[in-house]
Motif scaffolding. Structure first.
Motif, mmCIF file in Angstrom:
data_model
loop_
_atom_site.group_PDB
_atom_site.id
_atom_site.type_symbol
_atom_site.label_atom_id
_atom_site.label_comp_id
_atom_site.label_asym_id
_atom_site.label_seq_id
_atom_site.Cartn_x
_atom_site.Cartn_y
_atom_site.Cartn_z
ATOM 1 N N ALA A 85 0.726 -1.294 -0.058
ATOM 2 C CA ALA A 85 -0.033 0.162 -0.029
ATOM 3 C C ALA A 85 0.991 1.298 -0.029
ATOM 4 C CB ALA A 85 -0.967 0.002 1.276
ATOM 5 N N VAL A 86 1.897 1.053 0.799
ATOM 6 C CA VAL A 86 2.892 2.411 0.849
ATOM 7 C C VAL A 86 3.494 2.508 -0.569
ATOM 8 C CG1 VAL A 86 5.077 3.210 1.801
ATOM 9 C CG2 VAL A 86 3.287 2.291 3.438
ATOM 10 N N GLY A 87 3.840 1.347 -1.176
ATOM 11 C CA GLY A 87 4.419 1.339 -2.645
ATOM 12 C C GLY A 87 3.254 2.087 -3.623
ATOM 13 N N GLU A 88 2.154 1.949 -3.508
ATOM 14 C CA GLU A 88 0.966 2.632 -4.349
ATOM 15 C C GLU A 88 0.744 4.164 -3.954
ATOM 16 O OE1 GLU A 88 -2.363 0.098 -4.547
ATOM 17 O OE2 GLU A 88 -1.136 -1.649 -5.421
ATOM 18 N N GLY A 89 1.506 4.489 -2.736
ATOM 19 C CA GLY A 89 1.332 5.958 -2.601
ATOM 20 C C GLY A 89 0.356 6.134 -1.371
ATOM 21 N N THR A 90 0.197 5.169 -0.385
ATOM 22 C CA THR A 90 -0.683 5.381 0.907
ATOM 23 C C THR A 90 0.479 5.705 1.878
ATOM 24 O OG1 THR A 90 -2.140 3.609 0.131
ATOM 25 C CG2 THR A 90 -2.304 4.306 2.436
ATOM 26 N N SER A 91 0.204 7.027 2.823
ATOM 27 C CA SER A 91 0.896 7.085 3.806
ATOM 28 C C SER A 91 0.922 6.355 4.956
ATOM 29 C CB SER A 91 0.833 8.472 4.034
ATOM 30 O OG SER A 91 -0.652 8.596 4.889
ATOM 31 N N TRP A 92 1.886 6.029 5.783
ATOM 32 C CA TRP A 92 1.859 4.929 7.113
ATOM 33 C C TRP A 92 0.861 5.591 8.068
ATOM 34 C CZ3 TRP A 92 3.723 0.468 6.957
ATOM 35 C CH2 TRP A 92 4.844 0.422 6.187
ATOM 36 N N ARG A 93 0.859 6.924 8.129
ATOM 37 C CA ARG A 93 -0.285 7.555 8.895
ATOM 38 C C ARG A 93 -1.829 7.163 8.673
ATOM 39 N NH1 ARG A 93 0.267 9.706 13.628
ATOM 40 N NH2 ARG A 93 2.293 10.653 13.014
ATOM 41 N N ASP A 94 -2.226 7.283 7.403
ATOM 42 C CA ASP A 94 -3.465 6.570 6.848
ATOM 43 C C ASP A 94 -3.492 5.097 7.209
ATOM 44 O OD1 ASP A 94 -4.275 8.979 5.928
ATOM 45 O OD2 ASP A 94 -3.450 8.559 3.684
ATOM 46 N N LEU A 126 -1.459 -0.966 15.986
ATOM 47 C CA LEU A 126 -0.487 -0.285 14.769
ATOM 48 C C LEU A 126 0.290 0.886 15.478
ATOM 49 C CD1 LEU A 126 -2.707 -1.041 11.824
ATOM 50 C CD2 LEU A 126 -1.213 -2.355 12.752
ATOM 51 N N PHE A 127 1.494 0.917 15.316
ATOM 52 C CA PHE A 127 2.301 1.798 16.000
ATOM 53 C C PHE A 127 3.336 2.488 15.026
ATOM 54 C CE2 PHE A 127 1.257 -0.360 19.700
ATOM 55 C CZ PHE A 127 0.449 0.477 20.591
ATOM 56 N N LEU A 128 3.373 3.714 14.637
ATOM 57 C CA LEU A 128 4.381 4.221 13.754
ATOM 58 C C LEU A 128 5.665 4.358 14.433
ATOM 59 C CD1 LEU A 128 2.404 7.113 12.099
ATOM 60 C CD2 LEU A 128 3.241 5.015 11.037
ATOM 61 N N ASN A 129 6.815 4.034 13.599
ATOM 62 C CA ASN A 129 8.296 4.447 14.520
ATOM 63 C C ASN A 129 8.265 5.794 14.583
ATOM 64 O OD1 ASN A 129 9.128 5.153 11.934
ATOM 65 N ND2 ASN A 129 10.531 3.632 11.886
ATOM 66 N N ARG A 131 10.463 7.837 13.089
ATOM 67 C CA ARG A 131 10.648 8.638 11.844
ATOM 68 C C ARG A 131 9.276 8.499 11.006
ATOM 69 N NH1 ARG A 131 16.231 5.739 10.200
ATOM 70 N NH2 ARG A 131 14.583 4.111 9.951
ATOM 71 N N GLU A 132 8.527 7.392 11.489
ATOM 72 C CA GLU A 132 7.077 7.528 10.486
ATOM 73 C C GLU A 132 7.476 6.966 9.376
ATOM 74 O OE1 GLU A 132 4.375 10.652 10.732
ATOM 75 O OE2 GLU A 132 4.607 10.888 12.709
ATOM 76 N N ASP A 133 8.435 6.052 9.081
ATOM 77 C CA ASP A 133 8.623 5.379 7.936
ATOM 78 C C ASP A 133 8.540 4.137 7.595
ATOM 79 O OD1 ASP A 133 10.692 4.622 9.301
ATOM 80 O OD2 ASP A 133 12.338 5.230 7.869
ATOM 81 N N ASP A 134 7.862 3.484 8.847
ATOM 82 C CA ASP A 134 7.471 2.170 9.076
ATOM 83 C C ASP A 134 6.390 1.843 10.208
ATOM 84 O OD1 ASP A 134 7.643 -0.578 8.517
ATOM 85 O OD2 ASP A 134 9.361 -1.022 9.384
ATOM 86 N N ILE A 135 5.912 0.859 10.333
ATOM 87 C CA ILE A 135 4.866 0.375 11.256
ATOM 88 C C ILE A 135 5.034 -0.855 12.044
ATOM 89 C CG2 ILE A 135 3.106 -0.874 9.766
ATOM 90 C CD1 ILE A 135 0.899 1.166 10.866
ATOM 91 N N GLU A 136 5.034 -0.774 13.146
ATOM 92 C CA GLU A 136 4.925 -1.921 14.034
ATOM 93 C C GLU A 136 3.460 -2.424 14.465
ATOM 94 O OE1 GLU A 136 6.808 -3.518 18.310
ATOM 95 O OE2 GLU A 136 6.932 -1.313 17.672
#
Length: 157
Positions: A85-94, A126-129, A131-136
Motif C-alpha cells: 500500500a505504501v508502494g502505491e502511495g498510501t501514507s503510513w499515517r493513513d 499499529l504503531f508508527l516508528n 521517523r514515521e517510515d515504518d509501522i509496528e
C-alpha cells in the motif's frame, strides 16, 4: 450306574458334531453373562477421566501454539500488505488510522477484517516508528503469552 440299553450310541458326522458343540457353547456363554460391578464401573470411569485429562492438557498446548503461529503469520502478512500500500502511495499515517479500509482498497486480502485479528480474536495495535517510515504491528495477547512462557515457574525451573 447306567445300563447298556438305557442310552443309545449313535455316530455323528463332523458337521453335526460341530453344530452341536457351537450350540452348547453359545447357550452356556449366554447363561454366564453377568453385569459389571460397581467397582468395575468406577475404575472404567476413572480411566476415561484420566485419559481425557491428559488429552485436554495436550490440546491446550497445541491450541496455544496454533494461536501463536497464526498471530505471527498474520503480522508478517499485514506488514507485507501495508508495504504494498505504501508502494502505491498510501501514507503510513493513513494505514495506522484506517487499516481495514486500506486492505479493502488493495483487494489482496479475502477477509480484511479477519486479517486484522490475532489468534486470540483481538485487534492488532499499529504503531508508527519515530521517523514515521515504518509501522509496528503488535498483539497484546501474543506479548502476554510470551511473557508467561519466559517467566520463571514456582517450582524453580
Amino acid at each position: 450306574l447306567l445300563q447298556k440299553d438305557e442310552f443309545q450310541v449313535t455316530s455323528l458326522s463332523n458337521s453335526q458334531l460341530l453344530n452341536s458343540f457351537v450350540y452348547m457353547w453359545y447357550y452356556s456363554m449366554k447363561k454366564k453373562k453377568r453385569a459389571l460391578t460397581l467397582i468395575e464401573m468406577m475404575i472404567v470411569i476413572f480411566l476415561i477421566t484420566m485419559i481425557t485429562g491428559v488429552i485436554g492438557y495436550n490440546m491446550k498446548g497445541a491450541m496455544d501454539r496454533g494461536k501463536v503461529f497464526r498471530t505471527k503469520q498474520a503480522i508478517e502478512k499485514l506488514h507485507d500488505l501495508f508495504m504494498l500500500a505504501v508502494g502505491e502511495g498510501t501514507s503510513w499515517r493513513d494505514i495506522q488510522q484506517n487499516p481495514a479500509e486500506i486492505l479493502t482498497e488493495l483487494e489482496l486480502a479475502k477477509n480484511p477484517g479477519q486479517l486484522l485479528l490475532d489468534g486470540w480474536g483481538e485487534r492488532f495495535e499499529l504503531f508508527l516508528n519515530d521517523r514515521e517510515d515504518d509501522i509496528e504491528i503488535v498483539s497484546t495477547q501474543l506479548e502476554r503469552h510470551e511473557t508467561l512462557q519466559t517467566a520463571p515457574r514456582r517450582d524453580g525451573s
